[in-house]
Motif scaffolding. Structure first.
Motif, mmCIF file in Angstrom:
data_model
loop_
_atom_site.group_PDB
_atom_site.id
_atom_site.type_symbol
_atom_site.label_atom_id
_atom_site.label_comp_id
_atom_site.label_asym_id
_atom_site.label_seq_id
_atom_site.Cartn_x
_atom_site.Cartn_y
_atom_site.Cartn_z
ATOM 1 N N ARG A 1 14.578 71.099 140.000
ATOM 2 C CA ARG A 1 14.093 69.756 139.669
ATOM 3 C C ARG A 1 14.956 69.108 138.600
ATOM 4 N N LEU A 2 15.372 69.885 137.605
ATOM 5 C CA LEU A 2 16.254 69.353 136.562
ATOM 6 C C LEU A 2 17.609 68.961 137.151
ATOM 7 N N GLU A 3 18.126 69.801 138.040
ATOM 8 C CA GLU A 3 19.412 69.505 138.680
ATOM 9 C C GLU A 3 19.345 68.201 139.477
ATOM 10 N N ARG A 4 18.292 68.068 140.272
ATOM 11 C CA ARG A 4 18.143 66.853 141.083
ATOM 12 C C ARG A 4 17.956 65.618 140.213
ATOM 13 N N ALA A 5 17.114 65.732 139.184
ATOM 14 C CA ALA A 5 16.859 64.596 138.291
ATOM 15 C C ALA A 5 18.125 64.186 137.559
ATOM 16 N N ALA A 6 18.872 65.164 137.064
ATOM 17 C CA ALA A 6 20.113 64.856 136.341
ATOM 18 C C ALA A 6 21.104 64.145 137.256
ATOM 19 N N LEU A 7 21.292 64.658 138.445
ATOM 20 C CA LEU A 7 22.257 64.041 139.352
ATOM 21 C C LEU A 7 21.835 62.618 139.717
ATOM 22 N N GLU A 8 20.561 62.417 139.984
ATOM 23 C CA GLU A 8 20.075 61.065 140.278
ATOM 24 C C GLU A 8 20.374 60.113 139.127
ATOM 25 N N LEU A 9 20.070 60.552 137.923
ATOM 26 C CA LEU A 9 20.299 59.694 136.753
ATOM 27 C C LEU A 9 21.789 59.469 136.496
ATOM 28 N N ARG B 1 29.113 65.694 147.185
ATOM 29 C CA ARG B 1 29.723 64.359 147.173
ATOM 30 C C ARG B 1 29.256 63.565 145.942
ATOM 31 N N ARG B 2 27.967 63.588 145.698
ATOM 32 C CA ARG B 2 27.414 62.848 144.552
ATOM 33 C C ARG B 2 27.885 63.464 143.235
ATOM 34 N N ARG B 3 27.899 64.784 143.169
ATOM 35 C CA ARG B 3 28.368 65.485 141.971
ATOM 36 C C ARG B 3 29.827 65.135 141.690
ATOM 37 N N GLN B 4 30.642 65.133 142.729
ATOM 38 C CA GLN B 4 32.065 64.831 142.547
ATOM 39 C C GLN B 4 32.261 63.402 142.056
ATOM 40 N N ALA B 5 31.465 62.471 142.542
ATOM 41 C CA ALA B 5 31.571 61.077 142.089
ATOM 42 C C ALA B 5 31.255 60.973 140.592
ATOM 43 N N VAL B 6 30.262 61.728 140.130
ATOM 44 C CA VAL B 6 29.926 61.725 138.704
ATOM 45 C C VAL B 6 31.083 62.310 137.902
ATOM 46 N N ILE B 7 31.636 63.402 138.363
ATOM 47 C CA ILE B 7 32.764 64.043 137.665
ATOM 48 C C ILE B 7 33.971 63.105 137.636
ATOM 49 N N ASP B 8 34.268 62.464 138.752
ATOM 50 C CA ASP B 8 35.432 61.572 138.831
ATOM 51 C C ASP B 8 35.329 60.396 137.861
ATOM 52 N N VAL C 1 24.130 59.367 138.688
ATOM 53 C CA VAL C 1 24.604 58.413 139.699
ATOM 54 C C VAL C 1 24.114 57.006 139.363
ATOM 55 N N GLU C 2 22.846 56.876 138.982
ATOM 56 C CA GLU C 2 22.257 55.565 138.676
ATOM 57 C C GLU C 2 22.819 54.940 137.404
ATOM 58 N N ARG C 3 22.892 55.721 136.328
ATOM 59 C CA ARG C 3 23.216 55.174 135.009
ATOM 60 C C ARG C 3 24.577 55.580 134.470
ATOM 61 N N GLY C 4 25.121 56.639 134.997
ATOM 62 C CA GLY C 4 26.344 57.206 134.451
ATOM 63 C C GLY C 4 26.012 58.389 133.565
ATOM 64 N N PHE C 5 26.930 59.313 133.484
ATOM 65 C CA PHE C 5 26.727 60.527 132.701
ATOM 66 C C PHE C 5 26.502 60.210 131.219
ATOM 67 N N GLU C 6 27.352 59.349 130.676
ATOM 68 C CA GLU C 6 27.301 59.059 129.244
ATOM 69 C C GLU C 6 25.990 58.410 128.830
ATOM 70 N N ARG C 7 25.417 57.594 129.695
ATOM 71 C CA ARG C 7 24.218 56.830 129.340
ATOM 72 C C ARG C 7 22.913 57.547 129.703
ATOM 73 N N THR C 8 23.019 58.808 130.082
ATOM 74 C CA THR C 8 21.828 59.580 130.438
ATOM 75 C C THR C 8 21.578 60.633 129.365
ATOM 76 N N SER C 9 20.354 60.698 128.894
ATOM 77 C CA SER C 9 20.005 61.689 127.868
ATOM 78 C C SER C 9 19.258 62.871 128.488
ATOM 79 N N VAL C 10 19.238 63.962 127.759
ATOM 80 C CA VAL C 10 18.473 65.135 128.180
ATOM 81 C C VAL C 10 16.989 64.776 128.286
ATOM 82 N N ALA C 11 16.495 63.973 127.362
ATOM 83 C CA ALA C 11 15.085 63.559 127.406
ATOM 84 C C ALA C 11 14.775 62.833 128.708
ATOM 85 N N GLU C 12 15.673 61.967 129.145
ATOM 86 C CA GLU C 12 15.455 61.221 130.396
ATOM 87 C C GLU C 12 15.490 62.155 131.600
ATOM 88 N N ILE C 13 16.384 63.129 131.571
ATOM 89 C CA ILE C 13 16.454 64.098 132.678
ATOM 90 C C ILE C 13 15.151 64.875 132.758
#
Length: 194
Positions: free
Chosen positions: A11-19, A102-109, A21-33
């Motif tokens: 659930r944490l993995e899915r929530a993190a990836l969704e966030l 695919r989604r993970r790679q887009a976040v990394i890129d 993709v939606e907001r960007g890695f930098e703008r996502t906090s652990v609390a939000e995940i």
């Protein structure tokens, strides 16, 4: 929120990836995940050291698959053939997770820090492959070269696999194993001077 929730890690993995993709890695906090997953920050940190590790948590399992396949390759097989068997085993594990990949790679890129972490992961996989080859009695230089080349083949095949449907062409969908085979064939052609 209950004290125990099933599949917290997933659930944490899915929530993190969704966030991400939606907001960007930098703008996502652990609390939000944690909130998106319906869990607490404490639960997050029980499973992951930081928000980067959600994207790289599968690295150790992938490494185990690669090393296990090299160790299990028939004894007279050449080092690159053992590496090819390892890449095929990895493809079998990853094939069912193409959309996630695919989604993970887009976040990394989209993030330099994550790109660096991905390179570290690939270097670790190469080291593990080389060590597995050495355990089979392959000399140091050949083990290192075979592992590095194998990871390069994997990296190119993986990139082609996750990007294949992005250009609207679904008529010739290939699985990861086919991309690995094509990359290995390309390597043989380059090595032969073709």
């Amino acid at each position: 929120m209950g004290r125990w929730q099933p599949d917290a890690r997933g659930r944490l993995e899915r929530a993190a990836l969704e966030l991400y993709v939606e907001r960007g890695f930098e703008r996502t906090s652990v609390a939000e995940i944690a909130e998106r997953a319906g869990l607490t920050e404490r639960t997050f940190f029980r499973h992951y050291a930081d928000k980067r590790e959600v994207l790289f948590a599968g690295s150790s399992a992938l490494q185990e698959v690669l090393v296990g396949a090299v160790a299990g390759a028939p004894e007279p097989v050449a080092p690159m053939e053992a590496v090819a068997a390892a890449l095929e085993a990895a493809a079998g594990v990853l094939q069912e997770r193409q959309e996630h990949a695919r989604r993970r790679q887009a976040v990394i890129d989209a993030n330099t820090e994550l790109q660096e972490r991905e390179l570290i992961k690939l270097a670790s996989l190469s080291t593990a492959l080389a060590d597995a080859l050495r355990q089979r009695g392959v000399d140091d230089a050949t083990a290192s070269l075979s592992a590095e080349v194998g990871i390069a083949v994997f990296k190119i095949a993986f990139r082609r696999w996750v990007e294949q449907d992005q250009h609207g062409r679904r008529d010739r969908h290939m699985d990861l194993s086919q991309f690995i085979g094509a990359s290995l064939a390309g390597l043989r052609a380059v090595a032969a001077g073709a």
